[in-house]
Design an enzyme around this catalytic site. Structure first.
Site, PDB file in Angstrom:
ATOM      1  N   ASP A 122      -4.623  -5.921   6.565  1.00 40.94           N
ATOM      2  CA  ASP A 122      -5.920  -5.414   6.130  1.00 40.94           C
ATOM      3  C   ASP A 122      -6.912  -6.575   6.033  1.00 40.94           C
ATOM      4  OD1 ASP A 122      -7.894  -3.817   5.123  1.00 40.94           O
ATOM      5  OD2 ASP A 122      -6.948  -3.472   3.180  1.00 40.94           O
ATOM      6  N   TYR A 125       0.816  -1.209   0.000  1.00 43.17           N
ATOM      7  CA  TYR A 125       0.000   0.000   0.000  1.00 43.17           C
ATOM      8  C   TYR A 125       0.858   1.271   0.000  1.00 43.17           C
ATOM      9  CZ  TYR A 125      -4.038  -2.973   1.159  1.00 43.17           C
ATOM     10  OH  TYR A 125      -5.035  -3.917   1.155  1.00 43.17           O
ATOM     11  N   LYS A 134       5.013 -14.015   4.354  1.00 43.77           N
ATOM     12  CA  LYS A 134       5.017 -14.889   3.169  1.00 43.77           C
ATOM     13  C   LYS A 134       6.445 -14.942   2.636  1.00 43.77           C
ATOM     14  CE  LYS A 134       2.757 -17.350   0.099  1.00 43.77           C
ATOM     15  NZ  LYS A 134       2.069 -18.623   0.404  1.00 43.77           N
ATOM     16  N   ASP A 163      -1.076 -17.802   4.549  1.00 43.74           N
ATOM     17  CA  ASP A 163      -2.179 -18.666   4.112  1.00 43.74           C
ATOM     18  C   ASP A 163      -2.543 -19.676   5.191  1.00 43.74           C
ATOM     19  OD1 ASP A 163       0.446 -19.071   3.235  1.00 43.74           O
ATOM     20  OD2 ASP A 163      -0.100 -20.645   1.842  1.00 43.74           O
TER      21      ASP A 163
END
Ligand code: NAD
Length: 331
Positions: free
Chosen positions: A227, A117, A169, A203
């Site tokens: 988010d 972002y 990740k 995940d």
């Protein structure tokens, strides 16, 4: 105090009344933003509102509508950026008695300023197609990673929490997410023996939040993952209607309800003020008034669990004022 738009003025008035009844020693400096800012000052973020937050370094904010053509993607996001409020704190606590997970109590801390972002995006022309491809660039810095992970550990210490889970990740995004993970590990070493540390891939975290959310305590993660996961944890405890949020930086802190201006019920007198009240409890804790925050939170929880004087979104028929009266009586 930014009353905000739509249901904002009603829920902020209810919150101010509750805090006054609790004896909180707060003098409110009411300022406009959003649509109300345009209507009264010709600006969605009036200078006087910014000056007030600069002076007090503290705001309780109702939801804001971002006027079309104002030059802002979101007034709320612009306020966070102006004050470099790098930590978004989203607690999820089971209050509703009929909830799917009756004993959840976890907090997600999201990095608010970097990552995907960062706002660096562009199209790539191929041949005569100017929009043949698009790139969005995720910026992760060591300094940004260090301040957010340190914030998470300090939050855990201050609030008597046992564990921080860093969500990443790095198995795929080896550079950007790898830097976040490495920096988090370094910070975690300073808290060894005091706060447990674990690292999890995003995940797997999403799945585990549904299967066994009780195993999480404090989660810290980067902007985009935060988010998504913060709305997920709100869902685990009954949706956004009871979700408070805080945006905290070195130069200030803004506390708000996570929900928006609810234009469909604005002016009907039935808005649920509880999320903003819970945000006000976070504000009280931020200024060191933990005991009062605890008492107010207990009164809100008891009133909701009793289920007699709650607003329609919680299955009752009370008005905003009636619900507030019941919470004050419980207090
Ligand atoms: P919303 O959260 O305003 O409303 C979604 C649904 O939830 C509606 O049915 C609404 O009636 C209900 N709801 C929300 N808060 C409630 C409350 N306190 N009590 C009872 N019911 C409640 O989301 P939206 O409709 O997507 O957005 C409306 C406006 O709010 C938009 O202009 C949006 O940009 C703005 N918004 C502002 C913020 C903020 O300032 N932080 C956050 C989200 C949306």
């Amino acid at each position: 105090m930014i009353p905000g738009d739509g249901i904002g003025p009603a829920i902020t008035a209810a919150t101010v009344r509750l805090l006054a009844a609790s004896g909180a020693n707060i003098e409110w400096d009411s300022r406009d933003a959003g649509l109300a800012g345009v209507a009264r000052c010709g600006d969605p973020i009036p200078e006087a509102t910014l000056d007030s937050i600069k002076r007090t370094r503290l705001a309780l904010k109702g939801p804001l509508e971002t006027p079309l053509g104002s030059g802002y993607r979101s007034v709320t996001v612009a306020l966070r950026q102006t004050f470099d409020l790098f930590a978004n704190v989203r607690p999820a606590l089971s209050i509703l008695p009929q909830g799917r997970y009756p004993h959840l109590d976890l907090v997600l801390i999201r990095e608010n300023t970097e990552g995907l972002y960062s706002g660096i995006e562009h199209y790539v022309r191929v041949g005569d197609d100017p929009h043949a491809a698009a790139e969005s660039i995720a910026i992760i810095t060591r300094a940004g990673s260090e301040r957010i992970t340190r914030f998470a550990f300090e939050y855990a210490v201050k609030h008597g929490r046992a564990k921080v889970t860093l969500v990443h990740k790095a198995n795929i995004l080896k550079y950007s997410q790898g830097l976040f993970l490495d920096t988090g590990r370094m910070v975690a070493r300073e808290y060894a023996g005091r706060i447990e540390f674990e690292e999890r891939i995003v995940d797997a975290t999403a799945m585990n939040l549904v299967l066994r959310p009780e195993r999480f305590d404090v989660i810290v993660t980067t902007n985009l993952f935060g988010d998504i996961l913060s709305d997920q944890i709100s869902g685990l405890v009954g949706g956004l209607g009871l979700a408070p949020g805080a945006n905290i930086g070195e130069r200030g802190a803004i506390f708000e309800a996570v929900h928006g201006t609810a234009p469909d019920i604005a002016g009907k007198g039935t808005a649920n003020p509880a999320a903003l009240m819970l945000a006000a409890c976070m504000l009280l804790e931020h200024i060191g008034d933990d005991a009062r925050a605890g008492r107010i939170r207990t009164a809100i929880e008891r009133t909701i669990r009793a289920g007699l004087s709650v607003t329609p979104d919680l299955g009752g028929s009370a008005t905003t004022d009636g619900f507030t009266d019941a919470i004050i009586a419980a207090l």
